[in-house]
Design a protein around this motif. Structure first.
Motif, PDB file in Angstrom:
ATOM      1  N   TYR A  42      -3.439 -50.665 -32.991  1.00 50.50           N
ATOM      2  CA  TYR A  42      -4.458 -51.036 -34.167  1.00 50.50           C
ATOM      3  C   TYR A  42      -4.965 -49.640 -34.564  1.00 50.50           C
ATOM      4  N   LEU A  43      -5.144 -48.803 -33.656  1.00 41.59           N
ATOM      5  CA  LEU A  43      -5.780 -47.611 -34.018  1.00 41.59           C
ATOM      6  C   LEU A  43      -4.740 -46.646 -34.870  1.00 41.59           C
ATOM      7  N   HIS A  44      -3.729 -46.663 -34.244  1.00 37.62           N
ATOM      8  CA  HIS A  44      -2.309 -45.992 -35.019  1.00 37.62           C
ATOM      9  C   HIS A  44      -1.889 -46.414 -36.343  1.00 37.62           C
ATOM     10  N   GLU A  45      -2.169 -47.657 -36.631  1.00 39.51           N
ATOM     11  CA  GLU A  45      -1.843 -48.466 -37.532  1.00 39.51           C
ATOM     12  C   GLU A  45      -2.779 -47.864 -38.652  1.00 39.51           C
ATOM     13  N   ARG A  46      -4.200 -48.067 -38.392  1.00 40.22           N
ATOM     14  CA  ARG A  46      -5.263 -47.394 -39.237  1.00 40.22           C
ATOM     15  C   ARG A  46      -4.860 -46.064 -39.518  1.00 40.22           C
ATOM     16  N   ASP A  47      -4.555 -45.300 -38.719  1.00 38.41           N
ATOM     17  CA  ASP A  47      -4.254 -43.831 -38.964  1.00 38.41           C
ATOM     18  C   ASP A  47      -3.117 -43.586 -39.716  1.00 38.41           C
ATOM     19  N   GLY A  48      -1.936 -44.440 -39.748  1.00 37.62           N
ATOM     20  CA  GLY A  48      -0.978 -44.292 -40.808  1.00 37.62           C
ATOM     21  C   GLY A  48       0.161 -44.131 -40.048  1.00 37.62           C
TER      22      GLY A  48
END
Length: 411
Positions: free
Chosen positions: A369-375
């Motif tokens: 989830y965090l990597h997705e939000r970071d692009g």
């Protein structure tokens, strides 16, 4: 007697039999027989406007009389009849049941430290909740024979823990020597609540009912905290799944479906508990749930305050799962890179919980989830797929698999 009334009377009836000298295991069997008889009589008679079932002025007294007779029948047919005669004496005449409420004692007995968590849960549902073995087996998706063995072992375990109170006749059963403490009772109730719904028994609703009952019997801030937590979580139940049964993440839930009455009740109970200034883990969890419930959307959630509550909760429990949830809150409050940094710090401080041998549950999902939000969609997709393989249930696995597929389609 309607079903809810019959089940609510079960612990009091069981307590009366035990105080009369009945062995716990035999008394619990007799109470179950009485409950079954009550349900049979109720279903055989035409419904009345008040749904009172059998024409009974004193339902509790009726159940006590039937249960005591069943206990005496079983005792008299046992080879140890003479040894037990000093306990059973003569059959009491039917009449009003004593007003003493033994429910609290039964809660602690069912949470006895010699029982495993699964046995404590099963025994609580039967002895305090009044559920049948079949209902409990259905709820836990195990064969009825398996659940019957589990309950039988638990009953016989706690049957041997009685001690004689001062001044009592030899052999008289009194208080219990090592009852579970409040924390153990609350863990059992929380385990029941987290099972949710399966079969014809709504375990989440049953856990709330039992916790309300406990809260009425004991003045303890953590009992109130757990009740508030249950109400606040249960308020979101209708929004948690789509019509096809798939999971709906908190950020995507239709908050119009949340039960505002349950939320208001939970917040009121929580505020009263917090006013006692004796903070515990369930109160802290309930405070986090209340902040979620208070927000009109994920973006409007007070994530900074949620992080602060997770700090309090981590100090109270030192749980790796709590620390992982704190990482999510940090990511929302300060951005995904701050969340990833907090995740890395968590891994560095707890190497035993981050390796392949002992992974923190859902760690890969949080990282995805965090990597997705970071692009970083490629890393996020890979981590979602990894999280899906580790998912504890089918619904969560399907949800994470769809997340991975969604990101792979965008690359």
């Amino acid at each position: 007697m309607n079903e809810a009334l019959i089940r609510s009377l079960a612990p009091s009836v069981l307590g009366i039999l035990v105080r009369r000298g009945a062995d716990f295991a035999a008394a619990e069997d007799a109470v179950q027989d009485a409950l079954v008889e009550a349900f049979r009589v109720r279903s055989a008679e035409p419904p009345s406007p008040s749904d009172s079932g059998p024409a009974v002025r004193d339902p509790k007294g009726w159940l006590v009389t039937v249960a005591w007779r069943r206990y005496l029948d079983a005792t008299r047919s046992d080879a140890a009849r003479r040894r037990r005669e000093d306990l059973v004496h003569e059959e009491p005449e039917p009449g009003p049941a004593p007003a003493v409420d033994d429910t609290l004692q039964l809660y602690f007995l069912c949470a006895h430290p010699s029982l495993t968590p699964s046995s404590a849960v099963a025994l609580t549902l039967r002895a305090v909740g009044g559920l049948t073995t079949r209902q409990i087996a259905q709820a836990y998706l195990v064969p009825e024979a398996t659940m019957a063995q589990r309950i039988s072992r638990a009953k016989h375990t706690v049957s041997g823990v009685g001690v004689s109170p001062a001044g009592a006749k030899p052999g008289t059963r009194g208080r219990f020597d090592r009852p579970g403490d409040v924390a153990t009772v609350l863990r059992v109730l929380y385990l029941i609540f987290n099972e949710g719904y399966s079969g014809d028994v709504d375990l989440a609703a049953e856990a709330i009912r039992l916790t309300r009952q406990l809260a009425a019997a004991v003045d303890h801030p953590e009992v109130a905290g757990l009740l508030a937590l249950m109400l606040l979580h249960h308020a979101r139940r209708a929004a948690r799944t789509a019509p096809d049964g798939s999971l709906v993440p908190l950020a995507e839930q239709d908050r119009a479906l949340w039960d505002t009455g349950l939320i208001a009740g939970g917040v009121e109970i929580l505020q009263a508990a917090l006013a006692g200034d004796r903070l515990g883990e369930y109160q802290a969890q309930a405070a986090i749930a209340a902040l979620h419930a208070d927000a009109a959307s994920t973006a409007e959630t007070d994530w900074v305050q949620i992080v602060e509550w997770y700090d309090e909760l981590a100090r109270l429990t030192d749980s790796p799962v709590v620390r992982l949830n704190r990482v999510v809150a940090v990511g929302e409050a300060d951005g995904p890179r701050a969340g990833l940094a907090a995740l890395a710090a968590l891994d560095d401080s707890s190497p035993s919980t981050s390796g392949k041998g002992h992974p923190v549950p859902r760690r890969a999902a949080v990282a995805a989830y965090l990597h997705e939000r970071d692009g970083d969609l490629a890393t996020a997709a890979r981590l979602y797929a990894e999280a899906a393989r580790e998912a504890p249930n089918l619904a969560e696995r399907d949800h994470l698999t769809r997340q991975a597929a969604r990101l792979n389609a965008r690359r």
